[in-house]
Design an enzyme around this catalytic site. Structure first.
Site, PDB file in Angstrom:
ATOM      1  N   ASP A 148      22.406  19.524  43.650  1.00  0.00           N
ATOM      2  CA  ASP A 148      23.152  20.546  44.243  1.00  0.00           C
ATOM      3  C   ASP A 148      22.081  21.723  44.409  1.00  0.00           C
ATOM      4  O   ASP A 148      22.402  22.349  45.428  1.00  0.00           O
ATOM      5  CB  ASP A 148      24.449  21.025  43.447  1.00  0.00           C
ATOM      6  CG  ASP A 148      25.524  20.043  43.710  1.00  0.00           C
ATOM      7  OD1 ASP A 148      25.609  19.026  43.000  1.00  0.00           O
ATOM      8  OD2 ASP A 148      26.138  20.427  44.363  1.00  0.00           O
ATOM      9  N   CYS A 197      27.995  10.687  39.989  1.00  0.00           N
ATOM     10  CA  CYS A 197      28.771  11.285  40.917  1.00  0.00           C
ATOM     11  C   CYS A 197      28.463  10.469  42.319  1.00  0.00           C
ATOM     12  O   CYS A 197      28.248   9.394  42.250  1.00  0.00           O
ATOM     13  CB  CYS A 197      28.024  12.559  40.990  1.00  0.00           C
ATOM     14  SG  CYS A 197      29.123  13.864  42.051  1.00  0.00           S
TER      15      CYS A 197
HETATM   16  C1  RUB Z   1      28.536  16.718  44.054  1.00  0.00           C
HETATM   17  C2  RUB Z   1      27.384  16.249  43.355  1.00  0.00           C
HETATM   18  C3  RUB Z   1      26.265  15.642  44.234  1.00  0.00           C
HETATM   19  C4  RUB Z   1      25.323  16.718  44.990  1.00  0.00           C
HETATM   20  C5  RUB Z   1      24.447  15.718  45.878  1.00  0.00           C
HETATM   21  O1  RUB Z   1      29.544  17.418  43.224  1.00  0.00           O
HETATM   22  O2  RUB Z   1      26.834  16.795  42.404  1.00  0.00           O
HETATM   23  O3  RUB Z   1      25.522  14.833  43.030  1.00  0.00           O
HETATM   24  O4  RUB Z   1      26.204  17.383  45.431  1.00  0.00           O
HETATM   25  O5  RUB Z   1      25.160  15.311  46.793  1.00  0.00           O
HETATM   26  P1  RUB Z   1      30.863  17.772  44.084  1.00  0.00           P
HETATM   27  P2  RUB Z   1      24.664  14.976  48.315  1.00  0.00           P
HETATM   28  O6  RUB Z   1      31.763  16.655  44.085  1.00  0.00           O
HETATM   29  O7  RUB Z   1      31.419  18.926  42.894  1.00  0.00           O
HETATM   30  O8  RUB Z   1      30.549  18.464  45.206  1.00  0.00           O
HETATM   31  O9  RUB Z   1      23.454  13.946  48.068  1.00  0.00           O
HETATM   32  O10 RUB Z   1      25.821  14.222  49.171  1.00  0.00           O
HETATM   33  O11 RUB Z   1      24.359  16.315  48.986  1.00  0.00           O
END
Ligand code: RUB
Length: 320
Positions: free
Chosen positions: A194, A125
């Protein structure tokens, strides 16, 4: 950006990633506080609480969102006048954005220590916390390469490879289903979160738990980078994290789906990785084993645990 624009951008995933969503939400509330028409305190408070609820409803899984919004709700409830409320919301919102950005930076400093010269790091991701670890290791002069997944159906992997490529980090870009094929050459997996629940399980982009399973089989360390505001206090009282399921059209175009009435497309966008598959959770307060998630909720989140227990009906006076 206006309040309504922020709502729409989060829903359409133009603003995405748990940390960014949280910062956008408190900034939207700050903007909204000022734009509500002049009124008495109670009407202003009601307007703010309705706006807070609308923001929280935009995406159900990222706990950073209700956690950050709750910080604003608390000052809204405390305000003695509308003007004082607007001022407190402004201060709280700016303080949150500042502390969120510095948390990511600190996670980068702590997490980067786990990346050694010659390592192959796999990430899934597009997590700014996970990327902070990788980018800091690069800044510190370590030589390593990264494997980044595509991340169907949202293709967040594209954002990741642009950042990695921009930083001059050698990167291999693979389809999600190739993770196990490559796992034996991976030295470390780093992903974001998340939500982190009280027993140390981590909710992150769909596919994360399969990667953790493959990492466990290959005895490859699996690290999660997560700010403390991603820890989920309500899981203390048995609440589960809702897993968002998005439109089937993100997976299969209507032109194909319309001719297949017996086929149902499912599109859950997050999954749960059990704590047994996680070696370490890197927070801005330090790296912890997943079993210590409760301590983060208790000591760093500033949530009133007793208030929760009362709400959930699991509190008894003799526990005070
Ligand atoms: C984003 C996702 C990220 C976490 C952490 O999912 O799963 O790994 O949100 O991200 P989506 P961060 O694209 O569906 O929002 O470290 O940037 O908070």
């Amino acid at each position: 950006m206006s309040f309504q624009d922020t709502i729409t951008s989060i829903e359409k995933m133009e603003i995405r990633g748990a940390g960014r969503i949280a910062r956008a939400a408190v900034s939207a509330l700050c903007e909204f506080a000022d734009t509500l028409p002049p009124s008495d305190l109670v009407t202003w408070q009601q307007g703010m609480m309705t706006a807070a609820a609308r923001l929280i409803a935009t995406r159900p899984t990222a706990v950073s969102l209700p956690n950050a919004v709750h910080l604003i709700e608390r000052v809204v409830k405390k305000a003695g006048s509308r003007d004082e409320g607007i001022r407190m919301v402004r201060e709280r919102s700016r303080a949150f954005v500042r502390s969120s950005l510095s948390a990511v930076e600190r996670i980068g400093e702590i997490g980067s220590k786990h990346i050694r010269d010659g390592d192959v790091v796999l990430t899934h991701c597009n997590s700014e916390a996970a990327l902070a670890c990788i980018l800091t290791a690069k800044k510190e002069g370590r030589r390593f390469s990264v494997i980044a997944t595509e991340v169907r159906p949202g293709n967040q992997g594209l954002l990741t490879i642009k950042t990695l490529g921009g930083a001059g980090i050698r990167t291999e870009y693979i389809v999600d289903s190739a993770v196990r094929f490559f796992m034996n050459k991976v030295d470390l997996v780093i992903v974001g979160a998340d939500a982190v629940v009280v027993n140390g399980a981590v909710v992150n982009k769909i596919g994360t738990s399969q990667i953790a399973l493959a990492a466990r089989e290959a005895r490859t360390p699996f690290i999660v980078a997560a700010e403390t505001y991603k820890f989920a206090p309500r899981t203390l009282v048995g609440e589960l994290i809702e897993i968002e399921e998005r439109s089937p059209l993100e997976v299969l175009p209507y032109e194909i789906a319309k001719d297949l009435p017996s086929v149902t497309v499912r599109n859950p966008v997050f999954d749960v990785t059990p704590s047994e598959y996680i070696d370490l959770i890197v927070t801005e307060e330090g790296a912890i084993p997943p079993a210590m998630a409760y301590v983060i909720i208790r000591d760093y989140l500033g949530w009133d645990i007793i208030e929760f227990q009362r709400e959930a009906g699991v509190f008894h006076d003799n526990m005070e």
